[in-house]
Design an enzyme around this catalytic site. Structure first.
Site, PDB file in Angstrom:
ATOM      1  N   ASP A 103       0.719  -1.171  -0.101  1.00 32.93           N
ATOM      2  CA  ASP A 103       0.035   0.125  -0.087  1.00 32.93           C
ATOM      3  C   ASP A 103       0.783   1.272  -0.057  1.00 32.93           C
ATOM      4  O   ASP A 103       0.843   2.186  -0.752  1.00 32.93           O
ATOM      5  CB  ASP A 103      -1.109  -0.142   1.248  1.00 32.93           C
ATOM      6  CG  ASP A 103      -0.278  -0.341   2.587  1.00 32.93           C
ATOM      7  OD1 ASP A 103       1.064  -0.662   2.364  1.00 32.93           O
ATOM      8  OD2 ASP A 103      -0.994   0.013   3.526  1.00 32.93           O
ATOM      9  N   ASP A 106       7.203   4.019   3.392  1.00 32.68           N
ATOM     10  CA  ASP A 106       7.429   5.188   4.329  1.00 32.68           C
ATOM     11  C   ASP A 106       8.942   5.116   4.269  1.00 32.68           C
ATOM     12  O   ASP A 106       9.888   5.745   3.530  1.00 32.68           O
ATOM     13  CB  ASP A 106       6.755   4.984   5.441  1.00 32.68           C
ATOM     14  CG  ASP A 106       6.766   6.411   6.344  1.00 32.68           C
ATOM     15  OD1 ASP A 106       7.848   6.716   6.791  1.00 32.68           O
ATOM     16  OD2 ASP A 106       5.570   6.765   6.908  1.00 32.68           O
ATOM     17  N   PHE A 155       0.283  11.788   6.969  1.00 31.08           N
ATOM     18  CA  PHE A 155      -0.241  10.651   7.429  1.00 31.08           C
ATOM     19  C   PHE A 155      -1.407  10.379   6.593  1.00 31.08           C
ATOM     20  O   PHE A 155      -2.530  11.230   6.556  1.00 31.08           O
ATOM     21  CB  PHE A 155      -0.571  10.558   8.697  1.00 31.08           C
ATOM     22  CG  PHE A 155      -1.014   9.167   9.328  1.00 31.08           C
ATOM     23  CD1 PHE A 155      -0.323   7.875   9.354  1.00 31.08           C
ATOM     24  CD2 PHE A 155      -2.470   8.879   9.644  1.00 31.08           C
ATOM     25  CE1 PHE A 155      -0.803   6.850   9.770  1.00 31.08           C
ATOM     26  CE2 PHE A 155      -2.985   7.987  10.002  1.00 31.08           C
ATOM     27  CZ  PHE A 155      -2.070   6.764   9.988  1.00 31.08           C
ATOM     28  N   ASP A 162      -5.332   2.221   7.135  1.00 26.03           N
ATOM     29  CA  ASP A 162      -5.671   2.536   8.531  1.00 26.03           C
ATOM     30  C   ASP A 162      -5.164   3.581   9.332  1.00 26.03           C
ATOM     31  O   ASP A 162      -3.942   3.715   9.245  1.00 26.03           O
ATOM     32  CB  ASP A 162      -5.741   1.166   9.215  1.00 26.03           C
ATOM     33  CG  ASP A 162      -4.481   0.829   9.787  1.00 26.03           C
ATOM     34  OD1 ASP A 162      -3.636   0.684   9.232  1.00 26.03           O
ATOM     35  OD2 ASP A 162      -4.530   0.609  11.224  1.00 26.03           O
ATOM     36  N   ARG A 168      -9.890   1.874   6.728  1.00 22.11           N
ATOM     37  CA  ARG A 168      -9.528   0.931   5.631  1.00 22.11           C
ATOM     38  C   ARG A 168     -10.603   1.057   4.438  1.00 22.11           C
ATOM     39  O   ARG A 168     -10.637   0.609   3.124  1.00 22.11           O
ATOM     40  CB  ARG A 168      -9.244  -0.473   5.978  1.00 22.11           C
ATOM     41  CG  ARG A 168      -8.178  -0.695   7.000  1.00 22.11           C
ATOM     42  CD  ARG A 168      -7.555  -2.070   6.883  1.00 22.11           C
ATOM     43  NE  ARG A 168      -6.719  -2.207   8.097  1.00 22.11           N
ATOM     44  CZ  ARG A 168      -5.403  -2.346   8.093  1.00 22.11           C
ATOM     45  NH1 ARG A 168      -4.763  -1.817   6.980  1.00 22.11           N
ATOM     46  NH2 ARG A 168      -4.785  -2.373   9.272  1.00 22.11           N
TER      47      ARG A 168
HETATM   48  P1  5GP Z   1       8.104   1.709   6.130  1.00 23.84           P
HETATM   49  O1  5GP Z   1       8.727   0.559   6.787  1.00 23.84           O
HETATM   50  O2  5GP Z   1       8.180   1.894   4.708  1.00 23.84           O
HETATM   51  O3  5GP Z   1       8.228   2.800   7.155  1.00 23.84           O
HETATM   52  O4  5GP Z   1       6.276   1.708   6.582  1.00 23.84           O
HETATM   53  C1  5GP Z   1       5.691   0.992   5.960  1.00 23.84           C
HETATM   54  C2  5GP Z   1       4.395   0.506   6.492  1.00 23.84           C
HETATM   55  O5  5GP Z   1       4.004   1.684   7.609  1.00 23.84           O
HETATM   56  C3  5GP Z   1       3.481   0.492   5.513  1.00 23.84           C
HETATM   57  O6  5GP Z   1       3.046  -0.766   5.056  1.00 23.84           O
HETATM   58  C4  5GP Z   1       2.085   1.109   6.409  1.00 23.84           C
HETATM   59  O7  5GP Z   1       1.526  -0.121   7.025  1.00 23.84           O
HETATM   60  C5  5GP Z   1       2.734   1.912   7.354  1.00 23.84           C
HETATM   61  N1  5GP Z   1       2.490   3.158   7.119  1.00 23.84           N
HETATM   62  C6  5GP Z   1       3.549   4.202   6.492  1.00 23.84           C
HETATM   63  N2  5GP Z   1       3.188   5.308   6.165  1.00 23.84           N
HETATM   64  C7  5GP Z   1       1.597   5.270   6.460  1.00 23.84           C
HETATM   65  C8  5GP Z   1       0.683   6.226   6.513  1.00 23.84           C
HETATM   66  O8  5GP Z   1       1.021   7.334   5.958  1.00 23.84           O
HETATM   67  N3  5GP Z   1      -0.718   5.802   6.762  1.00 23.84           N
HETATM   68  C9  5GP Z   1      -0.691   4.480   7.143  1.00 23.84           C
HETATM   69  N4  5GP Z   1      -2.059   4.307   7.556  1.00 23.84           N
HETATM   70  N5  5GP Z   1       0.205   3.639   7.387  1.00 23.84           N
HETATM   71  C10 5GP Z   1       1.288   3.970   7.003  1.00 23.84           C
HETATM   72 MG    MG Z   2       1.812  -2.128   4.299  1.00 27.90          MG
END
Ligand code: 5GP
Ligand code: MG
Length: 182
Positions: A103, A106, A155, A162, A168
């Site tokens: 999805d 980040d 965010f 979610d 969701r």
């Molecule tokens: P990363 O490991 O790249 O920092 O984070 C990945 C996971 O963090 C994503 O799969 C998601 O579940 C969550 N995440 C990162 N940014 C967001 C955001 O803006 N909104 C939501 N709901 N989840 C996020």
């Molecule tokens: Mg995810």
């Protein structure tokens, strides 16, 4: 502008349902050309990617498989940075082209972990497809082959994403609104 409330936070639409559908149609068209002969296995990362994965693969017109896996869960507004175990990969991906469906990327730490874990199962190649990418938040270099939208560090919720378990089901993607600006 449609505003919604989830728990303590207000959200406004950032990417509309129509824009999402249009972009996914374009991504699918690109895959229909690039992956036509590749017989890839899509690996969708639960929970967040379930709607994206469902909408994308129904527009693919070549033979493919899809599997669902799970990694670290996301709590609250900041990525924990801690990655848990990869669960749910119960097929062999040896020699296969793997397309990871996410999805949102980040910091990229979850994806980096996933790529390394999946590589142990000796796929021919791993490609990354993420509906959303936060380029300014990336902490590790990642080559994302298919990106839906590049977004800022705000965010986001909706369309599978979610906030503490809620949101969701929303058809649009929303961004949190600073309470002071409202
Ligand atoms: P990363 O490991 O790249 O920092 O984070 C990945 C996971 O963090 C994503 O799969 C998601 O579940 C969550 N995440 C990162 N940014 C967001 C955001 O803006 N909104 C939501 N709901 N989840 C996020
Ligand atoms: Mg995810």
């Amino acid at each position: 502008m449609e505003k919604i409330q989830i728990k303590d936070l207000a959200f406004k639409i950032h990417i509309s349902e129509q824009e999402i559908n249009q972009r996914i149609t374009n991504l699918a068209a690109q895959m229909n050309v690039e992956l036509a002969e590749a017989r890839p296995v899509f690996i969708a990362v639960l929970n967040g990617s379930f709607i994206f994965a469902a909408d994308l693969i129904r527009q693919l017109d070549f033979p493919c498989e899809i599997q669902f896996i799970k990694v670290a869960s996301y709590h609250g507004m900041q990525s924990s940075g801690k990655v848990q175990e990869l669960i749910g990969l119960n097929i062999s991906i040896e020699g296969r082209l793997v397309i990871i469906l996410e999805d949102i990327i980040d910091s990229g730490l979850t994806m980096d972990y996933l790529v390394k874990e999946l590589a142990k199962a000796k796929p021919a190649q791993i490609k990354i497809c993420s509906l959303l990418l936060k380029p300014k938040a990336l902490k590790v270099p990642l080559e994302v082959h298919f990106t839906g939208f590049e977004v800022g560090n705000e965010f986001l919720v909706g369309y599978g994403l979610d906030y503490d378990g809620f949101g969701r089901n929303l058809p649009h993607i929303y961004q949190a609104v600073e309470p002071t600006k409202e």
